[in-house]
Enzyme design. Structure first.
Site, short mmCIF file in Angstrom:
data_model
loop_
_atom_site.label_atom_id
_atom_site.label_comp_id
_atom_site.label_asym_id
_atom_site.label_seq_id
_atom_site.Cartn_x
_atom_site.Cartn_y
_atom_site.Cartn_z
N GLY A 199 42.94 53.61 50.77
CA GLY A 199 42.92 52.57 51.80
C GLY A 199 44.10 52.71 52.73
O GLY A 199 44.69 51.72 53.15
N ASP A 222 40.46 56.80 53.35
CA ASP A 222 39.92 55.52 53.81
C ASP A 222 38.48 55.75 54.26
O ASP A 222 37.96 56.86 54.14
CB ASP A 222 40.78 54.94 54.95
CG ASP A 222 40.78 53.41 54.96
OD1 ASP A 222 39.69 52.82 54.84
OD2 ASP A 222 41.86 52.80 55.09
N ASP A 242 34.46 56.46 50.00
CA ASP A 242 34.33 55.11 49.46
C ASP A 242 35.10 55.04 48.14
O ASP A 242 34.75 55.71 47.17
CB ASP A 242 32.85 54.81 49.22
CG ASP A 242 32.58 53.40 48.73
OD1 ASP A 242 33.54 52.73 48.27
OD2 ASP A 242 31.42 52.96 48.80
N MET A 243 36.14 54.21 48.09
CA MET A 243 36.99 54.14 46.89
C MET A 243 36.26 53.59 45.68
O MET A 243 36.73 53.73 44.54
CB MET A 243 38.23 53.29 47.17
CG MET A 243 37.95 51.84 47.49
SD MET A 243 39.47 50.97 47.96
CE MET A 243 38.80 49.37 48.44
N LYS A 256 48.62 50.08 48.59
CA LYS A 256 49.43 48.96 49.09
C LYS A 256 48.51 47.94 49.76
O LYS A 256 47.76 48.27 50.68
CB LYS A 256 50.46 49.44 50.11
CG LYS A 256 51.23 48.29 50.76
CD LYS A 256 52.05 48.74 51.94
CE LYS A 256 52.60 47.54 52.72
NZ LYS A 256 51.54 46.83 53.50
N HIS A 260 44.50 43.18 46.36
CA HIS A 260 44.48 41.72 46.50
C HIS A 260 43.27 41.22 47.30
O HIS A 260 42.99 40.03 47.33
CB HIS A 260 45.79 41.18 47.09
CG HIS A 260 46.00 41.48 48.54
ND1 HIS A 260 47.00 40.88 49.29
CD2 HIS A 260 45.36 42.30 49.41
CE1 HIS A 260 46.97 41.31 50.53
NE2 HIS A 260 45.98 42.18 50.63
N GLU A 291 52.04 45.34 45.62
CA GLU A 291 51.38 44.06 45.84
C GLU A 291 52.34 42.93 45.48
O GLU A 291 53.38 43.15 44.85
CB GLU A 291 50.14 43.94 44.95
CG GLU A 291 49.00 44.89 45.28
CD GLU A 291 48.03 44.32 46.31
OE1 GLU A 291 48.32 43.25 46.89
OE2 GLU A 291 46.98 44.96 46.52
N GLU A 322 46.20 36.73 45.09
CA GLU A 322 47.42 37.33 44.56
C GLU A 322 47.46 37.06 43.07
O GLU A 322 46.91 36.05 42.59
CB GLU A 322 48.65 36.76 45.26
CG GLU A 322 48.63 36.88 46.78
CD GLU A 322 48.52 38.31 47.29
OE1 GLU A 322 48.80 39.25 46.52
OE2 GLU A 322 48.13 38.49 48.47
#
Length: 357
Positions: A199, A222, A242-243, A256, A260, A291, A322
């Site tokens: 990402g 990404d 695609d992750m 990073k 979340h 995060e 979070e």
């Protein structure tokens, strides 16, 4: 009435007096952000930064070609909030100068958060806040979808300008955060030969990282439409995909502000793909997560930003949140990681290093 007042005691009266002060902060809290946004749009931090001497009101209004009356009121308000300050000029007049806070509002400053502030205060992100109560009453409802009829990511996929605003906002925070991470926890990247930034957007994180750790080969991963317009950079390979399906192989996977945005189940799915990506490196492979880590029993003021970010997730995402240290431990364990560490550095975020062996 005298009896009632007396029963409150000194502390009770102090609390009531403070409540009278605090309530107005909630009534008019938006004015701070609006005034800061105004200063950014006018370019006041940039103008002051380029001046060797303090600028008088007349000089600043001339530079902006604007009314000194309205400008004076804006500057008075922002100085009262500690964003600018006054200093005596050589001629004995009062002039405006920068502060450490106002330097974070320069459009091209190294640590500028201007793009993030402007994006977060654009109408598309402000509107969902008016539907926060709808989200609370129905946890399946999305405040953002209530406001716009579709998710933020659907809008970004359809609107290149919104995608650019997101990338610019993420990049400005990433420059500051990754730099602070390398300075504060350099051991995180010791001995790594390659890092895949899952990402990674336009590749800002890897550019900052490789500039400081040139021995690392970077893979910026990404969506295809994102990496197809990412600038070419030495030492970085852009890969689309695609992750949720697969992640390019590397010594370490770096995420990073990705997890979340997703539910626990989706995070576990992403992390399993990251674990597969680093598997051939054995005990030398790891996943690096940057995060917020919510501190249940409080924390320093910088870490308190995590609670604000959690409200952001509630307003702007469908499932994001979070997490506390215990919640991070749960999803890492479920994803197959046997151990992990959590470290603080000079940021509102923390770094989590997760190991499969």
């Amino acid at each position: 009435m005298a009896e009632i007042t007396k029963s409150h005691g000194v502390n009770g009266n102090d609390e009531i007096a403070q409540a009278q002060v605090d309530i107005w902060r909630f009534v008019f809290g938006f004015t701070e952000t609006a005034a800061v946004k105004c200063a950014i749009e006018l370019g006041i931090p940039d103008i002051l930064e380029n001046q060797a001497d303090p600028m008088t009101l007349s000089q600043l209004s001339s530079a902006l070609s604007c009314s000194s009356t309205a400008l004076f009121r804006i500057m008075r308000f922002l100085m009262n909030r500690g964003i600018f300050k006054e200093k005596i000029t050589k001629e004995g007049s009062m002039g405006y100068v920068q502060t450490p806070l106002s330097r974070l509002l320069r459009k091209d400053g190294d640590n500028s958060l201007t793009a993030m502030l402007l994006w977060q205060n654009s109408s598309i992100l402000i509107d969902p806040w008016h539907y926060l109560s709808a989200r609370v009453l129905d946890d399946k409802a999305s405040a953002f979808v209530c406001a716009h009829g579709k998710s933020l990511w659907e809008i970004a996929a359809e609107d290149p300008e919104q995608r650019r605003l997101i990338d610019d906002a993420m990049a400005c925070d990433t420059r500051t955060t990754v730099g602070a991470l390398v300075d504060g926890c350099p051991e995180v990247f010791d001995g790594l030969s390659s890092v895949v930034n899952v990402g990674g957007g336009n590749g800002t994180a890897l550019r900052v990282l490789i500039e400081r750790c040139p021995w690392i080969r970077g893979i910026n991963f990404d969506l295809n439409e994102v990496v197809s317009v990412a600038p070419e950079s030495e030492g970085i390979e852009h890969v689309g995909g695609d992750m949720f399906k697969s992640v390019p192989k590397a010594n370490a996977a770096f995420l990073k502000w990705i997890l979340h945005d997703w539910s626990d189940g989706e995070c576990i799915q992403i992390l399993k793909k990251c674990r597969e990506a680093i598997s051939e490196y054995g005990t030398a492979g790891k996943v690096i997560i940057v995060e917020a880590v919510i501190e249940v029993n409080g924390g320093d003021k910088l870490k308190d930003v995590g609670l604000m970010l959690d409200m952001l997730m509630l307003a702007q995402t469908n499932k994001g949140k979070e997490r506390t240290a215990e919640e991070w431990a749960f999803i890492l364990r479920e994803a197959g990681f046997t151990r992990h560490t959590i470290k603080s550095f000079q940021s509102a975020l923390s770094v989590i290093e997760a190991y499969p062996y």
